[in-house]
Design a protein around this motif. Structure first.
Motif, PDB file in Angstrom:
ATOM      1  N   ALA A  11       4.629  -4.507 -20.928  1.00  0.00           N
ATOM      2  CA  ALA A  11       5.123  -4.698 -19.573  1.00  0.00           C
ATOM      3  C   ALA A  11       6.587  -5.153 -19.541  1.00  0.00           C
ATOM      4  N   ILE A  12       7.024  -5.865 -20.592  1.00  0.00           N
ATOM      5  CA  ILE A  12       8.385  -6.408 -20.591  1.00  0.00           C
ATOM      6  C   ILE A  12       9.148  -5.969 -21.844  1.00  0.00           C
ATOM      7  N   LEU A  13       8.934  -4.744 -22.274  1.00  0.00           N
ATOM      8  CA  LEU A  13       9.535  -4.260 -23.513  1.00  0.00           C
ATOM      9  C   LEU A  13      11.054  -4.405 -23.519  1.00  0.00           C
ATOM     10  N   SER A  14      11.707  -4.099 -22.433  1.00  0.00           N
ATOM     11  CA  SER A  14      13.171  -4.219 -22.377  1.00  0.00           C
ATOM     12  C   SER A  14      13.612  -5.654 -22.664  1.00  0.00           C
ATOM     13  N   ALA A  15      12.923  -6.611 -22.103  1.00  0.00           N
ATOM     14  CA  ALA A  15      13.270  -8.015 -22.332  1.00  0.00           C
ATOM     15  C   ALA A  15      13.005  -8.423 -23.772  1.00  0.00           C
ATOM     16  N   VAL A  16      11.921  -7.918 -24.357  1.00  0.00           N
ATOM     17  CA  VAL A  16      11.602  -8.215 -25.757  1.00  0.00           C
ATOM     18  C   VAL A  16      12.698  -7.663 -26.669  1.00  0.00           C
ATOM     19  N   VAL A  17      13.150  -6.441 -26.396  1.00  0.00           N
ATOM     20  CA  VAL A  17      14.219  -5.831 -27.189  1.00  0.00           C
ATOM     21  C   VAL A  17      15.530  -6.598 -26.984  1.00  0.00           C
ATOM     22  N   ASP A  18      15.841  -6.967 -25.758  1.00  0.00           N
ATOM     23  CA  ASP A  18      17.068  -7.735 -25.491  1.00  0.00           C
ATOM     24  C   ASP A  18      17.058  -9.061 -26.253  1.00  0.00           C
ATOM     25  N   ASP A  19      15.910  -9.735 -26.277  1.00  0.00           N
ATOM     26  CA  ASP A  19      15.791 -10.990 -27.030  1.00  0.00           C
ATOM     27  C   ASP A  19      16.024 -10.747 -28.520  1.00  0.00           C
ATOM     28  N   GLY A  23      18.992 -12.123 -31.373  1.00  0.00           N
ATOM     29  CA  GLY A  23      18.593 -12.908 -32.541  1.00  0.00           C
ATOM     30  C   GLY A  23      17.295 -13.662 -32.380  1.00  0.00           C
ATOM     31  N   GLU A  24      16.486 -13.288 -31.393  1.00  0.00           N
ATOM     32  CA  GLU A  24      15.205 -13.950 -31.164  1.00  0.00           C
ATOM     33  C   GLU A  24      14.074 -12.941 -31.345  1.00  0.00           C
ATOM     34  N   PRO A  25      13.609 -12.740 -32.587  1.00  0.00           N
ATOM     35  CA  PRO A  25      12.540 -11.769 -32.805  1.00  0.00           C
ATOM     36  C   PRO A  25      11.223 -12.238 -32.187  1.00  0.00           C
ATOM     37  N   SER A  26      10.336 -11.304 -31.952  1.00  0.00           N
ATOM     38  CA  SER A  26       9.026 -11.604 -31.373  1.00  0.00           C
ATOM     39  C   SER A  26       7.927 -11.014 -32.242  1.00  0.00           C
ATOM     40  N   VAL A  27       6.833 -11.749 -32.360  1.00  0.00           N
ATOM     41  CA  VAL A  27       5.645 -11.264 -33.051  1.00  0.00           C
ATOM     42  C   VAL A  27       4.718 -10.683 -31.998  1.00  0.00           C
ATOM     43  N   GLN A  35       0.375  -8.311 -35.496  1.00  0.00           N
ATOM     44  CA  GLN A  35       0.377  -6.895 -35.830  1.00  0.00           C
ATOM     45  C   GLN A  35       1.766  -6.342 -36.132  1.00  0.00           C
ATOM     46  N   ALA A  36       2.798  -6.847 -35.475  1.00  0.00           N
ATOM     47  CA  ALA A  36       4.135  -6.280 -35.639  1.00  0.00           C
ATOM     48  C   ALA A  36       5.184  -7.325 -35.271  1.00  0.00           C
ATOM     49  N   VAL A  37       6.417  -7.026 -35.678  1.00  0.00           N
ATOM     50  CA  VAL A  37       7.550  -7.878 -35.331  1.00  0.00           C
ATOM     51  C   VAL A  37       8.624  -6.994 -34.711  1.00  0.00           C
ATOM     52  N   VAL A  38       9.198  -7.453 -33.610  1.00  0.00           N
ATOM     53  CA  VAL A  38      10.333  -6.765 -32.999  1.00  0.00           C
ATOM     54  C   VAL A  38      11.561  -7.596 -33.340  1.00  0.00           C
ATOM     55  N   MET A  39      12.500  -6.975 -34.077  1.00  0.00           N
ATOM     56  CA  MET A  39      13.738  -7.654 -34.454  1.00  0.00           C
ATOM     57  C   MET A  39      14.899  -6.704 -34.256  1.00  0.00           C
ATOM     58  N   SER A  40      16.095  -7.243 -34.305  1.00  0.00           N
ATOM     59  CA  SER A  40      17.271  -6.405 -34.094  1.00  0.00           C
ATOM     60  C   SER A  40      17.464  -5.462 -35.279  1.00  0.00           C
ATOM     61  N   TRP A  41      18.158  -4.362 -35.010  1.00  0.00           N
ATOM     62  CA  TRP A  41      18.459  -3.393 -36.061  1.00  0.00           C
ATOM     63  C   TRP A  41      19.310  -4.049 -37.156  1.00  0.00           C
TER      64      TRP A  41
END
Length: 80
Positions: A11-19, A23-27, A35-41
């Motif tokens: 629901a908030i994928l854009s905000a998760v990617v922006d975070d 420099g604020e990764p999310s699990v 299951q996964a981690v979203v981090m910057s390239w």
């Protein structure tokens, strides 16, 4: 690092990617399990290019003669 359920992350994928870019990764969790981690390239590239210990040794420039010789004295009996 914050944890976020998969359904909420959708629901908030854009905000998760922006975070992540800031420099604020999310699990991402599913059914309470990580299951996964979203981090910057940039962070992913930094982590993925860390050389292995073997590659570091090979790149050190040491030659066989640079290493000390092993002792020829037999090891003592440990009594096991």
């Amino acid at each position: 690092m914050r944890e976020i359920q998969l359904r909420d992350a959708k629901a908030i994928l854009s905000a998760v990617v922006d975070d992540a870019v800031r420099g604020e990764p999310s699990v991402i969790t599913r059914h309470g399990r990580k299951q996964a981690v979203v981090m910057s390239w940039a962070e992913w590239e930094r982590l993925s290019t860390v050389p292995s210990f073997g590659r570091l040794l090979m790149a050190s420039g040491l030659a066989v003669d640079d290493l000390p010789k092993r002792s020829e004295i037999p090891l003592r009996d440990a009594g096991f």
